[in-house]
Design an enzyme around this catalytic site. Structure first.
Site, short mmCIF file in Angstrom:
data_model
loop_
_atom_site.label_atom_id
_atom_site.label_comp_id
_atom_site.label_asym_id
_atom_site.label_seq_id
_atom_site.Cartn_x
_atom_site.Cartn_y
_atom_site.Cartn_z
N ARG A 1 77.18 24.48 58.66
CA ARG A 1 75.84 25.06 58.66
C ARG A 1 75.11 24.76 57.35
O ARG A 1 73.91 24.49 57.35
CB ARG A 1 75.94 26.57 58.88
CG ARG A 1 74.59 27.21 59.07
CD ARG A 1 74.72 28.59 59.67
NE ARG A 1 73.41 29.18 59.88
CZ ARG A 1 73.02 30.35 59.37
NH1 ARG A 1 73.85 31.04 58.63
NH2 ARG A 1 71.82 30.80 59.61
N HIS B 1 71.37 23.10 56.71
CA HIS B 1 70.30 23.77 55.96
C HIS B 1 69.91 22.99 54.73
O HIS B 1 68.75 23.01 54.31
CB HIS B 1 70.73 25.20 55.59
CG HIS B 1 70.61 26.15 56.73
ND1 HIS B 1 69.94 27.34 56.65
CD2 HIS B 1 71.08 26.08 58.00
CE1 HIS B 1 69.99 27.97 57.82
NE2 HIS B 1 70.69 27.22 58.65
N ASN C 1 68.29 31.88 55.65
CA ASN C 1 69.48 31.61 54.84
C ASN C 1 70.33 32.85 54.62
O ASN C 1 71.38 32.76 53.99
CB ASN C 1 69.04 31.12 53.45
CG ASN C 1 68.91 29.62 53.42
OD1 ASN C 1 69.27 28.94 54.36
ND2 ASN C 1 68.39 29.13 52.33
N HIS D 1 77.10 24.46 67.26
CA HIS D 1 77.23 25.86 67.64
C HIS D 1 78.42 26.13 68.54
O HIS D 1 78.44 27.13 69.24
CB HIS D 1 75.93 26.36 68.28
CG HIS D 1 74.85 26.64 67.29
ND1 HIS D 1 73.61 27.09 67.63
CD2 HIS D 1 74.85 26.55 65.93
CE1 HIS D 1 72.87 27.26 66.53
NE2 HIS D 1 73.60 26.92 65.49
#
Ligand code: HEM
Ligand SMILES: *[C@@H]1O[C@H](CO)[C@@H](O)[C@H](O)[C@H]1NC(C)=O
Ligand SMILES: *[C@@H]1O[C@H](CO)[C@@H](O)[C@H](O)[C@H]1NC(C)=O
Ligand SMILES: *[C@@H]1O[C@H](CO)[C@@H](O)[C@H](O)[C@H]1NC(C)=O
Ligand SMILES: CC(=O)N[C@H]1CO[C@H](CO)[C@@H](O)[C@@H]1O
Length: 382
Positions: free
Chosen positions: A97, A101, A129, A227
């Site tokens: 993840r 980001h 975040n 995911h």
């Protein structure tokens, strides 16, 4: 459609051969400069272009960039991630993840790792975040690398290499990576606040967000396959459970049985409500219901860890059992549904495509010398 399929098959064959060639080179530790069929995504960023001048062109990423300056770097990072993973298996999804980001906001420049400076704020502090994890492990890996070669290896490369290791530890594919990224001089909290996709986004918003970084619809579907691992807090999908868009009804796109399952998990996770989980979970599960959640969270692989990274995620989507609204949106478009279906039935196809898309993600608008810097501590500009 026929042409698209043929084309993508051809692409795949090409990709795989390049992939295998690269992987081979990597194990032999020999030099490799096989060019990729991908053109570097041009996501021109104003702040960077100001810094560049014509006679001082930024370099490209290279194969094994640290081969002379820090030959053990990749090995140190790999071992550190593997060792940490033994004690904290949740760092694999955390890193996966984190790289998303980081790369999505102004490119893969470790800007996500920076603490706030002055009153400026940091990317870690903005709502999308909020639940990022793994920063302490990045710091630990950085300290090990610094010990071997002080001031040489960038945090951006550490993150990209650690994420690759994480994907493979999570059961995903291994992919070759170029190195030579440099670290940003500042965080971009305002961009992070608005440009990380929102769990409530609809399909066209998601597609537009990925398209603006050079990813087509298939690649967006592929990336969301991430995911299939990790945890998700109930608050990100709670609105689907009881009062969807102020209708006082649940999200009609959720499978009824799955709706109850999510409600149970999210209610049970509140310690003041229930301490004894139901005896049998309404979903097929290899683990006990209580392990499906902790403190308001649901496991992405709620059906039990998949033998095939990704496959269960796409199969669940086809059964209207996506956790986030954004996840389920992938079945609402004709093109995206074609790929959801393809990945649900063909694990090998997904692995190959996921490897390719992770390479592309890890390449987004990178900073290379003479731009940026090599931070000494990943949370602070040097
Ligand atoms: C439409 C795009 C996306 C949205 C809306 C989205 C949203 C979210 C949300 C809300 C969570 C739960 C965070 C939590 O509860 O702590 C999450 C977790 C996660 N996301 Fe995404 N995400 C998107 C795309 C991606 C992509 C492209 C990747 C990687 C390639 C990714 C990797 C992950 C991983 C691995 C987790 C689990 C993290 C953990 O358990 O520590 N996501 N995402
Ligand atoms: C690889 O790079 C070296 C110099 O970096 C160059 O001499 C050589 O021709 C390149 N090989 C290929 C196949 O591009
Ligand atoms: C990544 O970027 C480099 C240039 O820095 C390029 O040579 C390579 O082909 C790119 N790889 C992918 C997968 O986009
Ligand atoms: C869960 O909690 C909500 C209120 O937050 C309530 O409306 C609902 O009935 C509860 N569901 C179950 C299954 O206990
Ligand atoms: C990991 C991290 O720094 N998380 C922060 C995200 O932002 C919230 C505030 O919105 C902070 O409280 C968290 O510490």
């Amino acid at each position: 459609m026929e042409i698209t399929r043929k084309l993508s098959f051809l692409l795949l064959v090409l990709c795989v051969s390049i992939f295998l060639k690269n992987q081979n080179a990597e194990t032999n530790n020999g030099p490799s400069n096989s060019s990729s069929i991908f053109s570097a995504p041009s996501n021109s960023q104003s702040s960077r272009n100001i810094l560049s001048s014509d006679d001082d062109m930024p370099r490209s990423l290279e194969y094994d960039y640290y081969r002379e300056s820090c030959p053990k770097a990749e090995q140190i990072i790999r071992m550190a991630v593997r060792n940490q993973h033994k004690f904290r298996p949740n760092i694999a999804p955390a890193f996966l993840r984190l790289i998303f980001h980081d790369c999505f906001i102004e490119g893969c420049d470790a800007s996500v790792l920076l603490d706030a400076i002055g009153g400026g704020g940091s990317e870690k502090e903005v709502p999308p975040n909020e639940t990022l994890k793994g920063f302490d492990v990045v710091d630990f890996i950085k300290s090990e690398v610094e010990e071997a070669c002080p001031g040489v290896v960038s945090c951006a490369d550490i993150l990209a290499l650690a994420a690759r290791e994480a994907v493979s530890l999570a059961g995903g594919p291994y992919y070759p990576l170029l190195t030579g990224r440099r670290d940003s001089l500042l965080p971009f909290p305002e961009l992070a606040a608005y440009e990380i996709p929102n769990p409530q986004d609809d399909l066209s918003t998601i597609i537009a967000s990925f398209a603006s970084r050079g990813f087509d619809e298939q690649e967006a579907v592929t990336l969301l396959g991430a995911h299939s691992v990790g945890m998700i807090h109930c608050k990100f999908f709670a609105n689907r459970l009881y009062n969807f868009h102020n209708t006082e009804q649940p999200d009609p796109s959720v499978d009824a049985e799955f709706l109850n399952f999510m409600r149970t998990i999210c209610n049970n996770s509140n310690p003041s409500l229930s301490t004894s989980p139901p005896l049998s979970s309404p979903m097929p599960s290899r683990s006990s219901p209580s392990s499906q959640s902790s403190r308001g969270m649901m496991k992405m692989d709620y059906e039990g860890p998949g033998t095939d990274f990704g496959t269960l995620y796409y199969r669940s989507l086809l059964r209207n059992r996506g956790i986030l609204f954004a996840d389920q949106q992938l079945t609402s478009g004709e093109n995206t549904k074609v790929w959801v279906t393809a990945y649900a039935t063909n694990p090998l196809l997904f692995r190959k495509e996921f490897a390719m898309v992770m390479m592309k993600l890890s390449n987004l608008s990178v900073l290379t010398a003479p731009m940026g810097q090599v931070r000494l501590h990943c949370a602070k500009v040097a």
